[in-house]
Design a protein around this motif. Structure first.
Motif, short mmCIF file in Angstrom:
data_model
loop_
_atom_site.label_atom_id
_atom_site.label_comp_id
_atom_site.label_asym_id
_atom_site.label_seq_id
_atom_site.Cartn_x
_atom_site.Cartn_y
_atom_site.Cartn_z
N TYR A 28 4.85 -11.94 -5.83
CA TYR A 28 3.90 -12.81 -4.93
C TYR A 28 2.82 -11.78 -4.52
N LEU A 29 2.75 -10.22 -4.88
CA LEU A 29 1.78 -9.55 -4.86
C LEU A 29 0.48 -9.97 -4.91
N ASN A 30 -0.44 -9.65 -4.20
CA ASN A 30 -1.86 -9.95 -4.27
C ASN A 30 -2.74 -8.86 -4.25
N PHE A 31 -1.99 -7.85 -3.50
CA PHE A 31 -2.97 -6.39 -3.36
C PHE A 31 -1.87 -5.52 -3.74
N LEU A 32 -2.38 -4.41 -4.40
CA LEU A 32 -1.45 -3.30 -4.65
C LEU A 32 -2.40 -1.84 -4.67
N SER A 33 -1.93 -1.16 -4.15
CA SER A 33 -2.45 0.04 -3.79
C SER A 33 -1.65 1.54 -3.85
N ILE A 34 -2.04 2.25 -4.75
CA ILE A 34 -1.32 3.40 -5.14
C ILE A 34 -2.42 4.37 -5.06
N ARG A 35 -2.52 5.17 -3.84
CA ARG A 35 -3.64 6.39 -3.80
C ARG A 35 -3.06 7.69 -3.37
N SER A 36 -3.86 8.56 -3.81
CA SER A 36 -3.40 10.04 -3.26
C SER A 36 -2.27 10.55 -3.45
N ASP A 88 0.70 -1.27 0.11
CA ASP A 88 0.12 -0.15 0.29
C ASP A 88 0.85 1.20 0.09
N LEU A 89 0.99 1.87 -1.05
CA LEU A 89 1.64 3.09 -1.30
C LEU A 89 0.88 4.45 -1.26
N SER A 90 -0.11 4.36 -0.39
CA SER A 90 -1.17 5.63 -0.33
C SER A 90 -0.50 6.68 0.38
N ASN A 91 -0.98 7.84 -0.17
CA ASN A 91 -0.81 9.27 0.49
C ASN A 91 0.77 9.68 0.91
#
Length: 333
Positions: free
Chosen positions: A97-105, A76-79
């Motif tokens: 092996y990434l299952n979830f990737l979040s790049i937000r704001s 999670d690379l948010s904010n």
């Protein structure tokens, strides 16, 4: 004393060292590379080379403890407060092996979505939202057969919608609101799997008609508002569908609303600022869950049906139609 010494030796032999690191060294190297490629933002100050990236102290990083492989599976690379403008690090694609990737704001995040992201063949959830990432949505995303959710809302993406996304067997929804995507909605989007239930493409530059193939979809939520779409949108309706919310506002749609079927689970309907004609369906009165309705600025005629929740909505929900009348509007003459 001899007994105590023997016990200490036995414990040391059979107990893993407390300092043993769980983080995979390759994953750790990639994470530190990502940090460097983003200008070493203060938000990632917890990413310290001398600490374990799987011990829960690295901001936004989680490892797979269920299988005890301890590979990085959530990022999670948010904010992030980036010191200047940077692109999405292409090295992210080296976390297999990434299952979830979040790049937000991240306003200072620019450039395009790296096509190499398709190397993440175990990725299920991909969120890139509220950035200044631009360019087209990569066609290579169709190679990630595990994808469940795609959210690219509120960026600066342009180009057309990739027709190949409909080949993803596990995809349940796409959210591409608030971009500069143009062109027509691909015919292939009517062939998403039965799992597919949500499509939101609002605030773009889409043109053309809704494909007839959409009759095959059973979308629970569809938002095509604030585009330049035209023609018949009745294919989105149907009494046999599980439609819960339909938002088509501010387009150029023109069809007879009085002839559409309505899902009994419909709770929101926003059709304002179109060219829709006909009468309001009597079936609206039987919708128990309807809590939002706006059909203003259309070419509707006839009396607003009495019953259900229809009289609970104020005048603004019905205003500026050709000849719509009845409560809460003035009485029909």
């Amino acid at each position: 004393m001899l007994t105590s010494s023997i016990l200490i030796v036995v414990l040391l032999y059979f107990t893993p060292a407390l300092s043993e690191e769980l983080c995979n060294p390759q994953d750790k190297q990639v994470l530190l590379q990502i940090k460097n490629q983003l200008g070493n933002p203060a938000t990632l100050s917890s990413w310290i080379p001398t600490t374990d990236c799987c011990n829960g102290t690295w901001q936004g990083v989680s490892c797979d403890t269920d299988t005890q492989t301890y590979r990085v599976n959530n990022l999670d690379l948010s904010n992030l407060n980036l010191p200047k403008q940077y692109p999405i690090p292409s090295s992210i694609s080296n976390l297999p092996y990434l299952n979830f990737l979040s790049i937000r704001s991240i306003p200072n995040l620019i450039g395009s979505i790296p096509p190499a992201i398709a190397k993440l063949t175990q990725l299920r959830y991909l969120y890139i939202t509220h950035t200044n990432v631009s360019g087209a949505i990569p066609h290579s995303l169709s190679q990630i057969k595990t994808l469940v959710t795609l959210d690219f809302s509120y960026n600066a993406l342009s180009g057309t919608l990739p027709a190949s996304l409909s080949s993803l067997p596990n995809l349940v929804g796409i959210t591409f609101d608030g971009n500069r995507i143009s062109g027509a909605i691909p015919d292939s989007y009517g062939s998403f799997s039965k799992l597919f239930t949500a499509m939101t493409l609002s605030r773009n530059r889409l043109t053309g008609k809704i494909p007839a193939t959409f009759a095959n979809l059973n979308l629970a939520f569809v938002d095509l508002s604030r585009n330049m779409l035209e023609g018949d949108a009745s294919v989105l309706f149907g009494s046999d569908k599980n439609k819960q919310k339909i938002k088509l506002a501010k387009n150029l749609f023109a069809f007879d609303l009085g002839k559409v079927g309505l899902s009994k689970n419909l709770n929101g309907l926003d059709l304002r600022n179109n060219r829709i004609y006909g009468a309001l369906p009597q079936a609206l009165t039987s919708l128990k869950f309807l809590h939002s309705l706006n059909v203003s600025f259309n070419n509707l005629c006839g009396e607003i049906p009495l019953g259900g929740n229809l009289q609970r909505f104020d005048v603004s929900s019905y205003a500026n139609n050709k000849c719509l009348c009845g409560s809460p509007l003035p009485a029909c003459t």
